[in-house]
Write a protein that holds these residues in place. Structure first.
Motif, mmCIF file in Angstrom:
data_model
loop_
_atom_site.group_PDB
_atom_site.id
_atom_site.type_symbol
_atom_site.label_atom_id
_atom_site.label_comp_id
_atom_site.label_asym_id
_atom_site.label_seq_id
_atom_site.Cartn_x
_atom_site.Cartn_y
_atom_site.Cartn_z
ATOM 1 N N LEU A 27 0.840 -1.192 0.000
ATOM 2 C CA LEU A 27 0.000 0.000 0.000
ATOM 3 C C LEU A 27 0.876 1.243 0.000
ATOM 4 O O LEU A 27 1.905 1.293 0.666
ATOM 5 C CB LEU A 27 -0.921 0.008 1.219
ATOM 6 C CG LEU A 27 -1.911 -1.141 1.324
ATOM 7 C CD1 LEU A 27 -2.691 -1.051 2.612
ATOM 8 C CD2 LEU A 27 -2.852 -1.152 0.141
ATOM 9 N N ALA A 28 0.453 2.241 -0.753
ATOM 10 C CA ALA A 28 1.163 3.508 -0.826
ATOM 11 C C ALA A 28 0.149 4.635 -0.695
ATOM 12 O O ALA A 28 -1.001 4.487 -1.109
ATOM 13 C CB ALA A 28 1.897 3.629 -2.158
ATOM 14 N N PRO A 29 0.527 5.769 -0.124
ATOM 15 C CA PRO A 29 -0.423 6.881 -0.004
ATOM 16 C C PRO A 29 -0.697 7.516 -1.367
ATOM 17 O O PRO A 29 0.193 7.659 -2.199
ATOM 18 C CB PRO A 29 0.273 7.862 0.934
ATOM 19 C CG PRO A 29 1.704 7.531 0.846
ATOM 20 C CD PRO A 29 1.794 6.070 0.534
ATOM 21 N N CYS A 30 -1.928 7.894 -1.574
ATOM 22 C CA CYS A 30 -2.326 8.569 -2.815
ATOM 23 C C CYS A 30 -1.749 9.984 -2.794
ATOM 24 O O CYS A 30 -1.898 10.697 -1.806
ATOM 25 C CB CYS A 30 -3.852 8.615 -2.913
ATOM 26 S SG CYS A 30 -4.475 9.563 -4.310
ATOM 27 N N PRO A 31 -1.077 10.406 -3.866
ATOM 28 C CA PRO A 31 -0.514 11.764 -3.863
ATOM 29 C C PRO A 31 -1.568 12.854 -3.905
ATOM 30 O O PRO A 31 -1.299 13.995 -3.543
ATOM 31 C CB PRO A 31 0.356 11.808 -5.123
ATOM 32 C CG PRO A 31 -0.063 10.665 -5.954
ATOM 33 C CD PRO A 31 -0.709 9.660 -5.064
ATOM 34 N N ASN A 32 -2.789 12.516 -4.310
ATOM 35 C CA ASN A 32 -3.847 13.525 -4.410
ATOM 36 C C ASN A 32 -4.570 13.714 -3.076
ATOM 37 O O ASN A 32 -4.721 14.832 -2.600
ATOM 38 C CB ASN A 32 -4.837 13.123 -5.503
ATOM 39 C CG ASN A 32 -5.858 14.204 -5.777
ATOM 40 O OD1 ASN A 32 -5.492 15.360 -5.937
ATOM 41 N ND2 ASN A 32 -7.110 13.846 -5.803
ATOM 42 N N CYS A 46 -10.699 8.872 -4.293
ATOM 43 C CA CYS A 46 -10.800 10.106 -5.086
ATOM 44 C C CYS A 46 -10.866 9.854 -6.585
ATOM 45 O O CYS A 46 -11.247 10.750 -7.337
ATOM 46 C CB CYS A 46 -9.639 11.047 -4.763
ATOM 47 S SG CYS A 46 -8.021 10.461 -5.299
ATOM 48 N N GLY A 47 -10.484 8.664 -7.065
ATOM 49 C CA GLY A 47 -10.584 8.340 -8.480
ATOM 50 C C GLY A 47 -9.440 8.861 -9.330
ATOM 51 O O GLY A 47 -9.536 8.860 -10.550
ATOM 52 N N TYR A 48 -8.346 9.306 -8.712
ATOM 53 C CA TYR A 48 -7.219 9.846 -9.464
ATOM 54 C C TYR A 48 -6.167 8.770 -9.708
ATOM 55 O O TYR A 48 -5.981 7.865 -8.904
ATOM 56 C CB TYR A 48 -6.561 10.993 -8.686
ATOM 57 C CG TYR A 48 -7.203 12.328 -8.949
ATOM 58 C CD1 TYR A 48 -6.560 13.283 -9.734
ATOM 59 C CD2 TYR A 48 -8.446 12.647 -8.430
ATOM 60 C CE1 TYR A 48 -7.142 14.516 -9.978
ATOM 61 C CE2 TYR A 48 -9.037 13.864 -8.674
ATOM 62 C CZ TYR A 48 -8.370 14.798 -9.450
ATOM 63 O OH TYR A 48 -8.944 16.008 -9.701
ATOM 64 N N TYR A 49 -5.487 8.866 -10.861
ATOM 65 C CA TYR A 49 -4.337 8.025 -11.173
ATOM 66 C C TYR A 49 -3.382 8.848 -12.011
ATOM 67 O O TYR A 49 -3.778 9.430 -13.031
ATOM 68 C CB TYR A 49 -4.755 6.763 -11.935
ATOM 69 C CG TYR A 49 -3.575 5.881 -12.269
ATOM 70 C CD1 TYR A 49 -2.975 5.114 -11.288
ATOM 71 C CD2 TYR A 49 -3.042 5.846 -13.550
ATOM 72 C CE1 TYR A 49 -1.891 4.317 -11.576
ATOM 73 C CE2 TYR A 49 -1.956 5.057 -13.841
ATOM 74 C CZ TYR A 49 -1.381 4.300 -12.856
ATOM 75 O OH TYR A 49 -0.291 3.514 -13.129
ATOM 76 N N ASP A 50 -2.156 8.929 -11.606
ATOM 77 C CA ASP A 50 -1.094 9.645 -12.324
ATOM 78 C C ASP A 50 -1.448 11.111 -12.542
ATOM 79 O O ASP A 50 -1.205 11.684 -13.607
ATOM 80 C CB ASP A 50 -0.794 8.949 -13.648
ATOM 81 C CG ASP A 50 0.561 9.345 -14.224
ATOM 82 O OD1 ASP A 50 1.422 9.807 -13.440
ATOM 83 O OD2 ASP A 50 0.757 9.200 -15.438
ATOM 84 N N GLY A 51 -2.081 11.733 -11.545
ATOM 85 C CA GLY A 51 -2.395 13.151 -11.602
ATOM 86 C C GLY A 51 -3.639 13.511 -12.380
ATOM 87 O O GLY A 51 -3.948 14.682 -12.523
ATOM 88 N N GLU A 52 -4.360 12.539 -12.915
ATOM 89 C CA GLU A 52 -5.581 12.800 -13.665
ATOM 90 C C GLU A 52 -6.738 12.070 -13.040
ATOM 91 O O GLU A 52 -6.574 10.971 -12.541
ATOM 92 C CB GLU A 52 -5.425 12.328 -15.115
ATOM 93 C CG GLU A 52 -4.339 13.021 -15.894
ATOM 94 C CD GLU A 52 -4.212 12.474 -17.301
ATOM 95 O OE1 GLU A 52 -5.124 11.744 -17.742
ATOM 96 O OE2 GLU A 52 -3.218 12.786 -17.947
ATOM 97 N N GLN A 53 -7.935 12.681 -13.090
ATOM 98 C CA GLN A 53 -9.112 11.996 -12.585
ATOM 99 C C GLN A 53 -9.597 11.021 -13.648
ATOM 100 O O GLN A 53 -9.959 11.396 -14.756
ATOM 101 C CB GLN A 53 -10.233 12.960 -12.239
ATOM 102 C CG GLN A 53 -11.404 12.267 -11.572
ATOM 103 C CD GLN A 53 -12.337 13.232 -10.907
ATOM 104 O OE1 GLN A 53 -12.258 14.424 -11.094
ATOM 105 N NE2 GLN A 53 -13.233 12.687 -10.112
#
Length: 59
Positions: A27-32, A46-53
């Motif tokens: 597990l890693a913390p979500c950057p968003n 939040c539904g974000y991946y690689d800085g995009e929703q």
């Protein structure tokens, strides 16, 4: 018919079964949002991946 000459000791038996265990997912913390999520997966909160929703969540 082959029969063991001696009783298998507890240590020998447990050494064979050393790889049978549960594993913890990475597990890693979500950057968003900071929630813990699986690495390389879309954040479920939040539904974000690689800085995009990527997924629309109603939060």
């Amino acid at each position: 018919m082959a029969v063991p000459a001696r009783k298998t000791s507890k240590t020998r038996k447990r050494n064979r079964r050393g790889h049978i265990k549960l594993t913890v997912p990475g597990l890693a913390p979500c950057p968003n949002c900071g929630e813990l999520r699986k690495s390389h997966m879309v954040c479920p909160s939040c539904g974000y991946y690689d800085g995009e929703q990527v997924v629309n969540t109603n939060n």
